[in-house]
Scaffold this motif. Structure first.
Motif, PDB file in Angstrom:
ATOM      1  N   LYS A 104     -64.300 -43.328  32.070  1.00  0.00           N
ATOM      2  CA  LYS A 104     -63.192 -43.435  31.130  1.00  0.00           C
ATOM      3  C   LYS A 104     -63.285 -44.723  30.336  1.00  0.00           C
ATOM      4  O   LYS A 104     -63.498 -45.798  30.912  1.00  0.00           O
ATOM      5  CB  LYS A 104     -61.862 -43.404  31.896  1.00  0.00           C
ATOM      6  CG  LYS A 104     -60.633 -43.502  31.016  1.00  0.00           C
ATOM      7  CD  LYS A 104     -59.369 -43.480  31.867  1.00  0.00           C
ATOM      8  CE  LYS A 104     -58.120 -43.614  30.994  1.00  0.00           C
ATOM      9  NZ  LYS A 104     -56.882 -43.627  31.827  1.00  0.00           N
ATOM     10  N   ALA A 105     -63.139 -44.645  29.030  1.00  0.00           N
ATOM     11  CA  ALA A 105     -63.095 -45.839  28.183  1.00  0.00           C
ATOM     12  C   ALA A 105     -61.775 -46.567  28.436  1.00  0.00           C
ATOM     13  O   ALA A 105     -60.707 -45.945  28.480  1.00  0.00           O
ATOM     14  CB  ALA A 105     -63.216 -45.456  26.717  1.00  0.00           C
ATOM     15  N   VAL A 106     -61.851 -47.877  28.630  1.00  0.00           N
ATOM     16  CA  VAL A 106     -60.672 -48.685  28.953  1.00  0.00           C
ATOM     17  C   VAL A 106     -60.649 -49.918  28.049  1.00  0.00           C
ATOM     18  O   VAL A 106     -61.649 -50.251  27.415  1.00  0.00           O
ATOM     19  CB  VAL A 106     -60.681 -49.114  30.442  1.00  0.00           C
ATOM     20  CG1 VAL A 106     -60.484 -47.909  31.351  1.00  0.00           C
ATOM     21  CG2 VAL A 106     -61.982 -49.848  30.789  1.00  0.00           C
ATOM     22  N   PRO A 107     -59.506 -50.625  27.987  1.00  0.00           N
ATOM     23  CA  PRO A 107     -59.459 -51.850  27.183  1.00  0.00           C
ATOM     24  C   PRO A 107     -60.485 -52.869  27.655  1.00  0.00           C
ATOM     25  O   PRO A 107     -60.856 -52.912  28.828  1.00  0.00           O
ATOM     26  CB  PRO A 107     -58.031 -52.356  27.413  1.00  0.00           C
ATOM     27  CG  PRO A 107     -57.243 -51.137  27.765  1.00  0.00           C
ATOM     28  CD  PRO A 107     -58.191 -50.266  28.550  1.00  0.00           C
ATOM     29  N   ASP A 108     -60.939 -53.707  26.764  1.00  0.00           N
ATOM     30  CA  ASP A 108     -61.999 -54.659  27.062  1.00  0.00           C
ATOM     31  C   ASP A 108     -61.617 -55.665  28.151  1.00  0.00           C
ATOM     32  O   ASP A 108     -62.502 -56.221  28.810  1.00  0.00           O
ATOM     33  CB  ASP A 108     -62.416 -55.415  25.801  1.00  0.00           C
ATOM     34  CG  ASP A 108     -63.220 -54.542  24.845  1.00  0.00           C
ATOM     35  OD1 ASP A 108     -63.725 -53.499  25.293  1.00  0.00           O
ATOM     36  OD2 ASP A 108     -63.335 -54.911  23.658  1.00  0.00           O
TER      37      ASP A 108
ATOM     38  N   TRP B 166     -71.413 -39.468  29.198  1.00  0.00           N
ATOM     39  CA  TRP B 166     -71.788 -40.434  30.232  1.00  0.00           C
ATOM     40  C   TRP B 166     -71.711 -39.806  31.615  1.00  0.00           C
ATOM     41  O   TRP B 166     -72.594 -40.003  32.452  1.00  0.00           O
ATOM     42  CB  TRP B 166     -70.866 -41.658  30.171  1.00  0.00           C
ATOM     43  CG  TRP B 166     -71.290 -42.719  29.220  1.00  0.00           C
ATOM     44  CD1 TRP B 166     -70.660 -43.100  28.069  1.00  0.00           C
ATOM     45  CD2 TRP B 166     -72.451 -43.556  29.328  1.00  0.00           C
ATOM     46  NE1 TRP B 166     -71.356 -44.117  27.450  1.00  0.00           N
ATOM     47  CE2 TRP B 166     -72.463 -44.415  28.203  1.00  0.00           C
ATOM     48  CE3 TRP B 166     -73.486 -43.650  30.256  1.00  0.00           C
ATOM     49  CZ2 TRP B 166     -73.454 -45.364  27.985  1.00  0.00           C
ATOM     50  CZ3 TRP B 166     -74.486 -44.598  30.040  1.00  0.00           C
ATOM     51  CH2 TRP B 166     -74.469 -45.434  28.930  1.00  0.00           C
ATOM     52  N   LEU B 167     -70.639 -39.061  31.878  1.00  0.00           N
ATOM     53  CA  LEU B 167     -70.457 -38.455  33.192  1.00  0.00           C
ATOM     54  C   LEU B 167     -71.576 -37.471  33.511  1.00  0.00           C
ATOM     55  O   LEU B 167     -72.169 -37.512  34.592  1.00  0.00           O
ATOM     56  CB  LEU B 167     -69.097 -37.758  33.253  1.00  0.00           C
ATOM     57  CG  LEU B 167     -68.719 -37.112  34.587  1.00  0.00           C
ATOM     58  CD1 LEU B 167     -68.602 -38.175  35.684  1.00  0.00           C
ATOM     59  CD2 LEU B 167     -67.404 -36.348  34.458  1.00  0.00           C
TER      60      LEU B 167
ATOM     61  N   ILE C  87     -80.339 -43.914  31.096  1.00  0.00           N
ATOM     62  CA  ILE C  87     -79.577 -43.268  30.024  1.00  0.00           C
ATOM     63  C   ILE C  87     -79.543 -44.148  28.776  1.00  0.00           C
ATOM     64  O   ILE C  87     -79.787 -43.686  27.662  1.00  0.00           O
ATOM     65  CB  ILE C  87     -78.142 -42.970  30.496  1.00  0.00           C
ATOM     66  CG1 ILE C  87     -78.169 -42.049  31.722  1.00  0.00           C
ATOM     67  CG2 ILE C  87     -77.315 -42.348  29.378  1.00  0.00           C
ATOM     68  CD1 ILE C  87     -76.858 -42.007  32.493  1.00  0.00           C
ATOM     69  N   ALA C  88     -79.228 -45.427  28.966  1.00  0.00           N
ATOM     70  CA  ALA C  88     -79.033 -46.339  27.840  1.00  0.00           C
ATOM     71  C   ALA C  88     -80.332 -46.927  27.312  1.00  0.00           C
ATOM     72  O   ALA C  88     -80.345 -47.526  26.237  1.00  0.00           O
ATOM     73  CB  ALA C  88     -78.090 -47.463  28.255  1.00  0.00           C
ATOM     74  N   GLN C  89     -81.414 -46.784  28.079  1.00  0.00           N
ATOM     75  CA  GLN C  89     -82.703 -47.369  27.711  1.00  0.00           C
ATOM     76  C   GLN C  89     -82.640 -48.888  27.612  1.00  0.00           C
ATOM     77  O   GLN C  89     -83.388 -49.513  26.859  1.00  0.00           O
ATOM     78  CB  GLN C  89     -83.209 -46.764  26.403  1.00  0.00           C
ATOM     79  CG  GLN C  89     -83.512 -45.277  26.490  1.00  0.00           C
ATOM     80  CD  GLN C  89     -84.602 -44.982  27.531  1.00  0.00           C
ATOM     81  OE1 GLN C  89     -85.725 -45.460  27.415  1.00  0.00           O
ATOM     82  NE2 GLN C  89     -84.253 -44.197  28.544  1.00  0.00           N
TER      83      GLN C  89
END
Length: 253
Positions: free
Chosen positions: A93-97, A75-76, A38-40
């Protein structure tokens, strides 16, 4: 860069466990290959726990970082288009770093499935440990209660391991029946290597009359693997959930 939390469900039958290995298929490798497509570019994922070969998961958690500008939903969808049929991404899910799939976890729930009947169950041959003679369910339930609390669980840790802290807080050790299926559930702040499988193997010996329920106190006090029972087969074990909340004990299903 964005950090994502990934929840995975998988059938571990065909895999040599979670952790990437040079000459064997693993869950980590399969997910990283899907992410790379996906991200190459190659992305490394961090898992909440290293499930063994043959172990399954309803809710394994992993985290990864990327600068690829896809939404959580994108992404999913992309992951499930690239993952093999025996692995599914349930959420992204995007989460804090500062989130870390392993070190941020404060609780895990495992289940172990025992099929206890006189005839084999072909549909569960890779999903449950088959035990053909009747087990004393009440004695096993009583024995499991001795395991709850904060203890040194060295008697249930298999070697080799680089772990130096054998202390765990086991908050739940419950058994329930679903027909001929016995489901053992364990919730703790952390688990040692093959700890659940070792506890299950010892509880089965109680159910078979080879030990008494009270013997579990002696096993814990021994702090030696030889004091406990056999390690139950991997294919009956499921990682159900990994918690990252305030540490409260969740109700078991």
């Amino acid at each position: 860069m964005t950090t994502f939390k990934l929840v995975l469900e998988y059938d571990g039958t065909q895999y040599a466990g979670w952790q990437r290995q040079p000459n064997a298929p693993t869950i980590q490798a399969a997910v990283e290959e899907a992410l790379a497509a996906i991200a190459q570019t190659r992305l490394t994922i961090i898992g909440a726990g290293r499930t063994d070969a043959g172990v399954h998961a309803f809710g394994q958690v992993a985290s990864f970082r990327t600068d690829r500008g896809l939404s959580q939903r994108e992404w999913l969808r992309a992951l499930n288009a690239h993952l093999p049929a025996d692995i599914s991404a349930l959420s992204v899910k995007a989460v804090p770093d500062h989130f870390h799939a392993r070190y941020s976890a404060n609780g895990k729930l495992y289940e172990y499935h025992l099929m206890n009947r006189s005839e084999r169950a072909p549909l569960l041959r890779e999903r449950a440990w088959m035990l053909y003679k009747p087990l004393d369910f009440a004695a096993m339930t009583e024995a499991a209660a001795y395991l709850t609390g904060s203890h040194d669980f060295s008697s249930f840790e298999t070697a080799p391991t680089d772990n130096e802290n054998p202390q765990c807080r086991l908050q739940r050790a419950d058994l329930r029946r679903q027909g001929d299926l016995i489901i053992l559930s364990f919730y703790a702040d952390r688990f040692l290597k093959q700890m659940v499988r070792s506890m299950v193997g010892t509880l089965v010996e109680v159910g078979q009359g080879k030990r008494t329920a009270a013997d579990m106190r002696t096993v814990l006090a021994a702090r030696a693997r030889a004091a406990a029972g056999r390690t139950a087969p991997a294919h009956g074990l499921y990682l159900v959930r990994v918690d990252y909340t305030d540490g409260s004990i969740p109700s078991l299903p």
